[in-house]
Design an enzyme around this catalytic site. Structure first.
Site, PDB file in Angstrom:
ATOM      1  N   ARG A  56       0.862  -1.185   0.000  1.00  0.00           N
ATOM      2  CA  ARG A  56       0.000   0.000   0.000  1.00  0.00           C
ATOM      3  C   ARG A  56       0.896   1.232   0.000  1.00  0.00           C
ATOM      4  O   ARG A  56       1.384   1.684   1.031  1.00  0.00           O
ATOM      5  CB  ARG A  56      -0.891  -0.012   1.251  1.00  0.00           C
ATOM      6  CG  ARG A  56      -1.749   1.217   1.430  1.00  0.00           C
ATOM      7  CD  ARG A  56      -2.857   1.353   0.430  1.00  0.00           C
ATOM      8  NE  ARG A  56      -3.715   0.176   0.445  1.00  0.00           N
ATOM      9  CZ  ARG A  56      -4.496  -0.190  -0.594  1.00  0.00           C
ATOM     10  NH1 ARG A  56      -4.511   0.529  -1.707  1.00  0.00           N
ATOM     11  NH2 ARG A  56      -5.238  -1.265  -0.521  1.00  0.00           N
ATOM     12  N   GLN A  80      -7.706  -8.413  -8.273  1.00  0.00           N
ATOM     13  CA  GLN A  80      -7.659  -6.979  -8.578  1.00  0.00           C
ATOM     14  C   GLN A  80      -6.214  -6.562  -8.882  1.00  0.00           C
ATOM     15  O   GLN A  80      -5.293  -6.872  -8.129  1.00  0.00           O
ATOM     16  CB  GLN A  80      -8.198  -6.222  -7.355  1.00  0.00           C
ATOM     17  CG  GLN A  80      -7.754  -4.793  -7.204  1.00  0.00           C
ATOM     18  CD  GLN A  80      -8.919  -3.808  -7.190  1.00  0.00           C
ATOM     19  OE1 GLN A  80      -9.964  -4.049  -7.801  1.00  0.00           O
ATOM     20  NE2 GLN A  80      -8.743  -2.699  -6.518  1.00  0.00           N
ATOM     21  N   ARG A  85       2.168  -7.251  -9.022  1.00  0.00           N
ATOM     22  CA  ARG A  85       2.505  -6.506  -7.794  1.00  0.00           C
ATOM     23  C   ARG A  85       2.752  -7.409  -6.593  1.00  0.00           C
ATOM     24  O   ARG A  85       3.240  -6.930  -5.567  1.00  0.00           O
ATOM     25  CB  ARG A  85       1.440  -5.450  -7.482  1.00  0.00           C
ATOM     26  CG  ARG A  85       0.040  -5.976  -7.182  1.00  0.00           C
ATOM     27  CD  ARG A  85      -0.905  -4.823  -6.850  1.00  0.00           C
ATOM     28  NE  ARG A  85      -2.246  -5.287  -6.532  1.00  0.00           N
ATOM     29  CZ  ARG A  85      -3.168  -4.541  -5.934  1.00  0.00           C
ATOM     30  NH1 ARG A  85      -2.894  -3.293  -5.589  1.00  0.00           N
ATOM     31  NH2 ARG A  85      -4.356  -5.025  -5.686  1.00  0.00           N
ATOM     32  N   HIS A 167       1.132   2.489 -10.535  1.00  0.00           N
ATOM     33  CA  HIS A 167       0.169   3.010  -9.546  1.00  0.00           C
ATOM     34  C   HIS A 167       0.888   3.900  -8.519  1.00  0.00           C
ATOM     35  O   HIS A 167       1.010   3.567  -7.337  1.00  0.00           O
ATOM     36  CB  HIS A 167      -0.488   1.813  -8.859  1.00  0.00           C
ATOM     37  CG  HIS A 167      -1.747   2.093  -8.119  1.00  0.00           C
ATOM     38  ND1 HIS A 167      -1.842   3.029  -7.110  1.00  0.00           N
ATOM     39  CD2 HIS A 167      -2.983   1.558  -8.251  1.00  0.00           C
ATOM     40  CE1 HIS A 167      -3.082   3.029  -6.645  1.00  0.00           C
ATOM     41  NE2 HIS A 167      -3.793   2.147  -7.318  1.00  0.00           N
ATOM     42  N   ASP A 211     -11.784   8.753  -8.017  1.00  0.00           N
ATOM     43  CA  ASP A 211     -11.279   7.541  -8.682  1.00  0.00           C
ATOM     44  C   ASP A 211     -11.675   7.649 -10.155  1.00  0.00           C
ATOM     45  O   ASP A 211     -12.801   7.336 -10.520  1.00  0.00           O
ATOM     46  CB  ASP A 211     -11.907   6.300  -8.003  1.00  0.00           C
ATOM     47  CG  ASP A 211     -11.261   5.008  -8.457  1.00  0.00           C
ATOM     48  OD1 ASP A 211     -10.366   5.059  -9.337  1.00  0.00           O
ATOM     49  OD2 ASP A 211     -11.647   3.944  -7.928  1.00  0.00           O
ATOM     50  N   GLU A 273      -1.568   7.748 -11.851  1.00  0.00           N
ATOM     51  CA  GLU A 273      -1.191   6.421 -12.312  1.00  0.00           C
ATOM     52  C   GLU A 273      -1.174   6.386 -13.838  1.00  0.00           C
ATOM     53  O   GLU A 273      -2.211   6.484 -14.481  1.00  0.00           O
ATOM     54  CB  GLU A 273      -2.189   5.397 -11.762  1.00  0.00           C
ATOM     55  CG  GLU A 273      -2.477   5.584 -10.266  1.00  0.00           C
ATOM     56  CD  GLU A 273      -3.715   4.817  -9.786  1.00  0.00           C
ATOM     57  OE1 GLU A 273      -4.152   3.867 -10.457  1.00  0.00           O
ATOM     58  OE2 GLU A 273      -4.262   5.187  -8.734  1.00  0.00           O
TER      59      GLU A 273
END
Ligand code: BG6
Length: 297
Positions: A56, A80, A85, A167, A211, A273
């Site tokens: 995070r 997701q 990652r 991201h 978002d 991003e």
């Protein structure tokens, strides 16, 4: 240029003081500091740096799917934001340009390369995407800023479709003073309003959960500039990455994200991003895609 490496991360610092740190998990950039030692990225205090969860904060790499993709059969079983990652990347090596005589330390730079392939994807996720690929992710640090770029190759014979995104959690002092320029007149999908298509007018400001998936009208070479109180603090220039996601979870969403700490951390970050996430990149067998971003300050 100083480089240190252990089995979890690679760090590099320039003679002038700038530094970068990359976790092998996800090839996630978890720290980028300027010459005065100021951190430029936001990283949660509760980020899972050595466990199974994606990090995070920093710069998690999204591939081969953005979000969940229930309507795209080839990636619908993937979690997701895909498997890149959370997979262990291999450190492939460094290239450095040391300072040249007469110029002092100011022209030193370093590039760190990381690799992932179908056979090294996290074992629990390997069977969920049926394609053969390899990727090289490069993290470049110089005095002007930080660059991240990726080269993805379809190593199979059949075409595949993929999405990719960097991201990036940029650290800001006060989100209420932030403006994002470079997206004027651009179409975006508003993920907090039923994914409606809308058109941006003027600069983007953040006053609640945000978002959005922008496809900047002026194309990938138009810089996206983040300013705070009128002062530009980051300039993001993209290469081959047509879309820009702008994300801030704000109060309630941050409260519900277990690894988002401190809870008021949303005041100190904005995700800008760069990626290709509206629609799909199509790579024929043997074909390569290349894209990247440079963030300067
Ligand atoms: C953004 C998405 O890119 O990532 C958001 O647009 C999502 O919808 C955010 O909430 C964080 O995702 P995650 O999986 O890291 O919690």
């Amino acid at each position: 240029v100083d480089i240190s490496e252990d089995n979890s991360r690679v760090s590099a610092s320039l003679p002038t003081g700038e530094s970068v740190e990359v976790l092998l998990k996800g090839a996630t950039v978890i720290s980028w500091k300027d010459r005065a030692g100021n951190e430029k990225l936001w990283l949660s205090d509760a980020a899972d740096l050595d466990g199974p969860k994606p990090v995070r904060g920093g710069i998690p790499l999204v591939f081969p799917n953005f979000g969940t993709t229930p309507d795209h059969p080839a990636t619908s079983k993937l979690p997701q934001h895909g498997f890149a990652r959370t997979s262990q990347w291999e450190f492939l090596g460094k290239s450095t340009s040391e300072s040249s005589p007469g110029k002092g330390p100011s022209d030193a730079a370093v590039k760190l390369d990381f690799g992932l392939a179908s056979s090294t994807v996290d074992k629990s996720l390997q069977g969920l995407w049926a394609h053969s690929f390899s990727a090289i992710y490069s993290v470049t640090l110089n005095q002007e800023g930080l660059g991240t770029s990726i080269v993805i190759t379809n190593d199979g014979n059949e075409p595949f479709e993929a999405q990719v995104l960097m991201h990036t959690y940029l650290r800001v002092k006060d989100i209420t003073k932030v403006e994002v320029a470079g997206l004027d007149n651009s179409e975006y999908l508003d993920k907090v309003d039923a994914a409606k298509a809308k058109t941006q007018s003027g600069a983007v400001t953040i006053t609640g959960e945000t978002d959005r998936v922008y496809t900047p009208a002026k194309g990938p070479s138009e810089p996206v500039v983040v300013s705070e109180g009128g002062e530009p603090v980051f300039t993001v220039v993209r290469d081959g990455l047509k879309d820009v996601v702008v994300w801030n979870p704000w109060v309630e969403k941050a409260g519900g994200i277990g690894d988002f700490e401190p809870k008021d951390g949303y005041k100190h970050m904005i995700c800008i991003e760069a990626g290709c996430v509206r629609g799909w990149l199509k790579l024929e067998g043997g074909e390569t895609f290349e894209g990247g971003q440079t963030i300067s300050y």
